[in-house]
Design a protein around this motif. Structure first.
Motif, short mmCIF file in Angstrom:
data_model
loop_
_atom_site.label_atom_id
_atom_site.label_comp_id
_atom_site.label_asym_id
_atom_site.label_seq_id
_atom_site.Cartn_x
_atom_site.Cartn_y
_atom_site.Cartn_z
N MET A 1 0.82 -1.20 0.00
CA MET A 1 0.00 0.00 0.00
C MET A 1 0.86 1.25 0.00
SD MET A 1 -1.36 0.43 3.97
CE MET A 1 -1.26 2.17 4.32
N HIS A 37 0.09 11.79 8.82
CA HIS A 37 1.37 12.37 8.41
C HIS A 37 1.87 11.72 7.12
CE1 HIS A 37 2.19 9.27 11.51
NE2 HIS A 37 3.10 8.87 10.65
N ASP A 39 5.67 10.33 5.18
CA ASP A 39 7.11 10.11 5.24
C ASP A 39 7.73 10.89 4.08
OD1 ASP A 39 6.77 8.38 7.37
OD2 ASP A 39 6.78 6.58 6.14
N SER A 53 9.40 11.42 9.16
CA SER A 53 7.95 11.49 9.16
C SER A 53 7.51 12.88 9.61
CB SER A 53 7.44 10.42 10.15
OG SER A 53 6.06 10.27 10.05
N VAL A 97 -0.13 8.46 5.97
CA VAL A 97 -0.05 7.28 6.82
C VAL A 97 -0.55 7.63 8.23
CG1 VAL A 97 1.78 6.14 5.53
CG2 VAL A 97 2.38 7.72 7.36
N GLY A 98 -0.90 6.58 8.95
CA GLY A 98 -1.43 6.74 10.31
C GLY A 98 -2.94 6.73 10.28
N GLY A 99 -3.54 6.05 11.25
CA GLY A 99 -5.00 5.97 11.29
C GLY A 99 -5.53 6.05 12.70
N TRP A 100 -4.66 6.35 13.65
CA TRP A 100 -5.04 6.35 15.06
C TRP A 100 -5.10 7.76 15.62
CZ3 TRP A 100 -2.45 7.27 19.87
CH2 TRP A 100 -3.15 6.76 20.99
N PHE A 101 -4.05 8.55 15.35
CA PHE A 101 -4.01 9.94 15.83
C PHE A 101 -4.73 10.82 14.81
CE2 PHE A 101 -2.12 14.06 16.89
CZ PHE A 101 -2.18 14.04 18.27
N GLU A 210 4.08 12.83 27.58
CA GLU A 210 3.84 11.89 28.67
C GLU A 210 3.46 12.60 29.96
OE1 GLU A 210 7.12 9.10 28.48
OE2 GLU A 210 6.41 8.42 26.51
N THR A 228 -2.12 10.21 21.76
CA THR A 228 -0.84 10.91 21.89
C THR A 228 0.03 10.66 20.67
OG1 THR A 228 -0.06 8.97 23.12
CG2 THR A 228 -0.76 10.87 24.42
N GLU A 229 0.83 11.66 20.35
CA GLU A 229 1.84 11.49 19.31
C GLU A 229 3.11 12.20 19.77
OE1 GLU A 229 1.11 11.04 15.06
OE2 GLU A 229 1.88 13.06 14.88
N ARG A 230 4.18 11.41 19.83
CA ARG A 230 5.47 11.93 20.31
C ARG A 230 6.39 12.15 19.12
NH1 ARG A 230 3.15 8.05 23.15
NH2 ARG A 230 3.34 7.88 25.41
N PHE A 231 7.10 13.26 19.13
CA PHE A 231 8.08 13.40 18.03
C PHE A 231 9.51 13.40 18.53
CE2 PHE A 231 6.34 17.91 18.06
CZ PHE A 231 7.41 18.48 18.73
N LEU B 9 10.03 7.38 20.49
CA LEU B 9 8.85 7.82 19.75
C LEU B 9 7.70 6.88 20.10
CD1 LEU B 9 10.66 8.34 16.32
CD2 LEU B 9 10.03 10.10 17.97
N ASP B 10 6.64 6.94 19.30
CA ASP B 10 5.57 5.97 19.48
C ASP B 10 5.17 5.40 18.12
OD1 ASP B 10 3.75 7.81 18.30
OD2 ASP B 10 3.50 8.79 20.25
N ASN B 12 2.93 5.84 16.05
CA ASN B 12 2.55 6.73 14.95
C ASN B 12 3.72 6.95 13.98
OD1 ASN B 12 -0.17 7.69 15.93
ND2 ASN B 12 1.07 8.36 17.65
N ALA B 15 4.19 4.38 11.05
CA ALA B 15 3.02 4.02 10.24
C ALA B 15 3.42 3.64 8.82
CB ALA B 15 2.03 5.19 10.21
N GLY B 19 3.06 -0.03 7.21
CA GLY B 19 2.26 -0.16 5.99
C GLY B 19 3.01 -0.95 4.93
N ALA B 23 1.13 -4.15 4.48
CA ALA B 23 0.26 -3.72 3.38
C ALA B 23 -1.11 -3.27 3.89
CB ALA B 23 0.10 -4.82 2.33
N GLU B 25 -2.99 -0.20 7.00
CA GLU B 25 -2.79 0.79 8.06
C GLU B 25 -2.78 0.03 9.39
OE1 GLU B 25 -2.05 3.33 10.42
OE2 GLU B 25 -4.04 2.69 11.03
N THR B 27 -1.44 1.39 12.60
CA THR B 27 -1.28 2.09 13.88
C THR B 27 -2.54 1.99 14.73
OG1 THR B 27 -1.92 4.25 12.95
CG2 THR B 27 0.43 3.72 12.99
N ALA B 28 -3.71 1.82 14.08
CA ALA B 28 -4.96 1.68 14.83
C ALA B 28 -5.26 0.22 15.15
CB ALA B 28 -6.12 2.30 14.05
#
Lengths: 236, 88
Positions: A1, A37, A39, A53, A97-101, A210, A228-231, B9-10, B12, B15, B19, B23, B25, B27-28
């Motif tokens: 994907m 976000h 990449d 990212s 990308v990402g589907g939670w935050f 945190e 939460t999202e940490r960078f 980091l976490d 996220n 991701a 992926g 193949a 998503e 993170t959820a």
């Protein structure tokens, strides 16, 4: 994907002394959700590649996707993106990308967004989405910045319709400032945060995220409502 | 110089990598730690990505849940710390 795509920088907008927004033209861009976000991959002439990212700061409703990048002085990618990139340049982008935050207007509110420095970027996408989608979800943004000069999107934050914005300055506050001038702490959260039950999104450096998340749980917020999202370390 | 914990980091942040491997998503998706049984969104994993590979640790017990490394053009994935993975 999610293949790598070549993105053309349509516009590079200086936000603060250390941050810029890059607006992209990306062929076949599938659209994104607020909080996601991309990449970004740079390839040097000798073939060396570096990848990072970055949060999208644009709302899904906006015509072109945009990222907002803060320069880390010893970073490998961010100094180039903040200071060197010009309109017409190409970078490789993979995303969204990402589907939670992520937050969608149909998720509703109340919304409590807590930003540490450039952690504002994905939360700004949520606030812009809220406005452009015509959402009436109650929204509060608590923004921690070193000084007023470090605040991203400062002018736009002044004009957000219906969202409450609270600022705290951790290094230098403007002359005559009567608002918060310290790091975010439990007492400040008790004053600013909506009642438990609100959807909470926190983004910033790891220690900041945190600390805030722990304090909100101590104030009675359900951990399952806190995203939460940490960078990582700023300046790292 | 930032410490290892400040560099943490976490989920996220990986991701894109996840992926590439799954193949989808991820993170959820919910992952259950094989070591302690803690279950939570992959996005909440502790991620160390500043070394040659990427390590995801359980936020409950800090046990290693997933490891990824690219070696000679191949992606290696060690998932022995995954008890169960449930994707949306």
């Amino acid at each position: 994907m999610t293949p790598w795509r070549s993105a053309v920088v349509r516009d590079a907008v200086r936000e603060t002394a250390s941050a810029s927004t890059l607006v992209f033209d990306i062929e076949d861009w599938p659209g994104h959700r607020a909080g996601q976000h991309v990449d970004v991959r740079l390839t040097a002439e000798d073939g060396y590649q570096a990848q990072r990212s970055y949060s999208l700061s644009s709302a899904p409703e906006q015509e072109r996707p945009a990222i907002t990048v803060e320069r880390l002085d010893d970073g490998e990618v961010s100094p180039y993106l903040v200071d060197e990139v010009r309109a017409g340049d190409f970078v490789d982008v993979r995303g969204p990308v990402g589907g939670w935050f992520v937050w969608h207007a149909r998720d509703g509110g109340p919304l409590f967004l807590v930003a540490g420095g450039s952690g504002l970027a994905p939360l700004m996408a949520m606030l812009r989405h809220r406005s452009l989608a015509g959402s009436d979800a109650e929204a509060t943004l608590l923004l921690s910045a070193r000084s007023p000069d470090d605040v991203l999107f400062a002018r736009e934050l002044e004009a957000l319709d219906g969202a409450r914005v609270e600022r705290t300055f951790t290094r230098s506050a403007p002359e005559g400032w009567t608002g918060y001038a310290r790091r975010v702490d439990r007492e400040m959260l008790a004053e600013v945060a909506p009642a438990p039950g609100a959807r909470v999104y926190i983004c910033g450096p790891t220690g900041f995220v945190e600390g805030v998340a722990g304090d909100l749980v101590a104030l009675g917020h359900d951990p399952s409502r806190i995203r939460t999202e940490r960078f990582g370390a700023t300046g790292g | 110089m930032a410490t290892t914990e400040e560099m943490r980091l976490d989920g996220n942040a990986v991701a894109g990598l996840l992926g590439e491997v799954f193949a989808a998503e991820m993170t959820a998706a919910v992952v259950r730690c094989a070591h302690c049984g803690t279950a939570g969104a992959v996005a909440t994993a502790q991620v160390y990505a500043h070394g040659p590979g990427v390590v995801l640790r359980c936020p409950g017990c800090t046990g290693v849940v997933m490891r990824f490394a690219r070696v000679r053009g191949r992606m290696l994935a060690d998932l022995h710390g995954v008890g169960m993975l449930s994707a949306p």
